[in-house]
Design a protein around this motif. Structure first.
Motif, PDB file in Angstrom:
ATOM      1  N   ASP A 177      25.847 -31.917  11.554  1.00 29.36           N
ATOM      2  CA  ASP A 177      24.834 -31.023  10.998  1.00 29.36           C
ATOM      3  C   ASP A 177      25.467 -30.019  10.041  1.00 29.36           C
ATOM      4  N   LEU A 178      26.607 -29.452  10.450  1.00 33.04           N
ATOM      5  CA  LEU A 178      27.276 -28.461   9.607  1.00 33.04           C
ATOM      6  C   LEU A 178      27.797 -29.093   8.325  1.00 33.04           C
ATOM      7  N   ALA A 179      28.286 -30.323   8.429  1.00 36.99           N
ATOM      8  CA  ALA A 179      28.803 -31.001   7.237  1.00 36.99           C
ATOM      9  C   ALA A 179      27.688 -31.305   6.246  1.00 36.99           C
ATOM     10  N   VAL A 180      26.520 -31.686   6.755  1.00 38.28           N
ATOM     11  CA  VAL A 180      25.391 -31.995   5.877  1.00 38.28           C
ATOM     12  C   VAL A 180      24.903 -30.747   5.156  1.00 38.28           C
ATOM     13  N   VAL A 181      24.871 -29.614   5.879  1.00 43.61           N
ATOM     14  CA  VAL A 181      24.396 -28.371   5.275  1.00 43.61           C
ATOM     15  C   VAL A 181      25.431 -27.774   4.336  1.00 43.61           C
ATOM     16  N   GLY A 182      26.710 -27.963   4.610  1.00 42.60           N
ATOM     17  CA  GLY A 182      27.761 -27.441   3.747  1.00 42.60           C
ATOM     18  C   GLY A 182      27.898 -25.945   3.853  1.00 42.60           C
TER      19      GLY A 182
END
Length: 416
Positions: free
Chosen positions: A187-192
């Motif tokens: 999730d954190l990687a997708v949001v950046g």
């Protein structure tokens, strides 16, 4: 449950329900496909709904070691695989980080026909983001402390008040959240960095961006989505939530998934079927369509309605042989326009793409037929030549604006 294989071989668990155009639900943090079963049930009366476990969740395959570094690419491939299995194109409804993922997929050209992005966790000012947030989550997960990672994530990088944390830990959903905590890295990687990626400037499909009001009084609207400059994206509507002063216990937004309002979103956007009723979300077929698009479509429908009246008057006043000077085949064509003009007008008023296609065909063939009758067969005089010129201008105008109108029209019931 169905199994769909992603490009890297990861199996994805997909639930399919309902009938109609394909719709894919992309879940957010701490969610799997079961989390949106009630929403899928609401939408299933009008769509073939596909809800899937993102990689590492539920019955889908675990994320391979090191794949977090390419989380966006892998998860976009996963979404592409689900859309392909759904029939090749689909409406997509994304929630939270799932909304960010859906936006990324649309920007990369996935065959998404409409997009509802509910609460994409982007910030108007990414400078406010804590650069240590994701590393701290990763550190806690690496130390086998999923509970602490979940609490830190829910607090947005700050500690939750003890009473709030205790209430959550005693709730029935806490074990499920602990089980899904390792996927927070995705999730954190997708949001950046929480800023809207420049890549989103490539989005060209009708998009409904639903966001909680972060400040302002009741009834205030969130700011326009922070699309990158020069974006071709079209944010066609919002479903703002109630303003809240607390970041730890936010008031539920009016369009929360638990209340089934995504059903209202997509049906309001593309006007299909029975609409979930709410005083906040009116049941309007053309809601969300820009006024200029409405005006063009209504003008085109009026042209075809006028053509229908003209042909009906000809038949009533002259009889079935209303065009005696024309060859039988040409007279038959002119008579058929009584039906085709009316059909084009009705279908356009219903926001059907078939109406636009039929309308273009009617005007183009009408211009050619009138030119043949007027200039080659010598039927009629100046009024007929003026009429032929007008039809030609209308045909060219509709062909020019058709690509702009097309995305705002619907393919029709049961089609994908």
């Amino acid at each position: 449950m169905e199994a769909v294989q992603s490009a890297d071989g990861t199996p994805l668990a997909v639930d399919r329900s309902g009938s109609g155009p394909a719709l894919v639900i992309v879940v957010g943090a701490f969610c799997d496909r079961a989390s949106f079963a009630s929403l899928a049930a609401v939408l299933a009366s009008d769509f073939t709904v596909h809800t899937y476990d993102r990689r590492g969740r539920g019955d889908s395959g675990d994320a391979a070691a090191g794949v977090v570094e390419k989380a966006v690419e892998r998860e976009v491939e996963d979404l592409a695989a689900v859309i392909a299995a759904a029939g090749g194109s689909a409406v997509v409804v994304g929630h939270s980080s799932g909304a960010a993922l859906a936006l990324q997929g649309a920007a990369r050209g996935l065959p998404i026909t409409r997009l509802v992005a509910y609460e994409p966790p982007y910030s108007a000012d990414p400078a406010d983001a804590d650069p240590t947030f994701a590393p701290r989550i990763a550190e806690l997960l690496a130390a086998d402390r999923p509970g602490d990672a979940a609490a830190l994530f829910l607090g947005g990088g700050s500690e939750l008040p003890p009473e709030v944390l205790a209430q959550m830990q005693s709730g029935p959903g806490w074990p499920h959240m602990l089980q899904l905590a390792p996927t927070l890295l995705f999730d954190l990687a997708v949001v950046g960095d929480e800023g809207v990626p420049e890549r989103l400037g490539a989005i060209a499909v009708p998009t409904r961006w639903c966001s909680r009001v972060a400040r302002g009084g009741p009834g205030s609207r969130p700011p326009q989505p922070w699309w990158p400059r020069g974006s071709r994206a079209r944010a066609i509507g919002y479903c703002p939530g109630r303003p809240t002063r607390s970041t730890t216990r936010p008031s539920p937004p009016r369009c929360a998934p638990s209340r089934g309002a995504e059903a209202a979103h997509d049906r309001q956007v593309w006007g299909r079927g029975r609409t979930w009723q709410s005083r906040n979300v009116p049941d309007v077929r053309w809601a969300g369509v820009p006024p200029r698009i409405r005006a063009v479509v209504l003008a085109a429908a009026a042209v075809f309605a006028y053509g229908t009246v003209v042909h009906v008057v000809d038949i009533v006043t002259r009889g079935i042989d209303a065009y005696p000077a024309a060859p039988v085949w040409l007279a038959t064509y002119f008579l058929s326009l009584t039906v085709f003009d009316a059909a084009a007008a009705i279908l356009l008023l219903l926001r059907r793409r078939s109406g636009l296609l039929l309308g273009c065909a009617v005007l183009v063939t009408g211009a050619l037929a009138n030119a043949l009758a007027t200039y080659l067969l010598g039927i009629g005089g100046t009024p007929e030549r003026v009429g032929q010129a007008v039809i030609t201008v209308l045909a060219v105008a509709l062909l020019v604006v058709a690509p702009r109108i097309w995305p705002w029209l619907e393919p029709g019931p049961g089609r994908r």
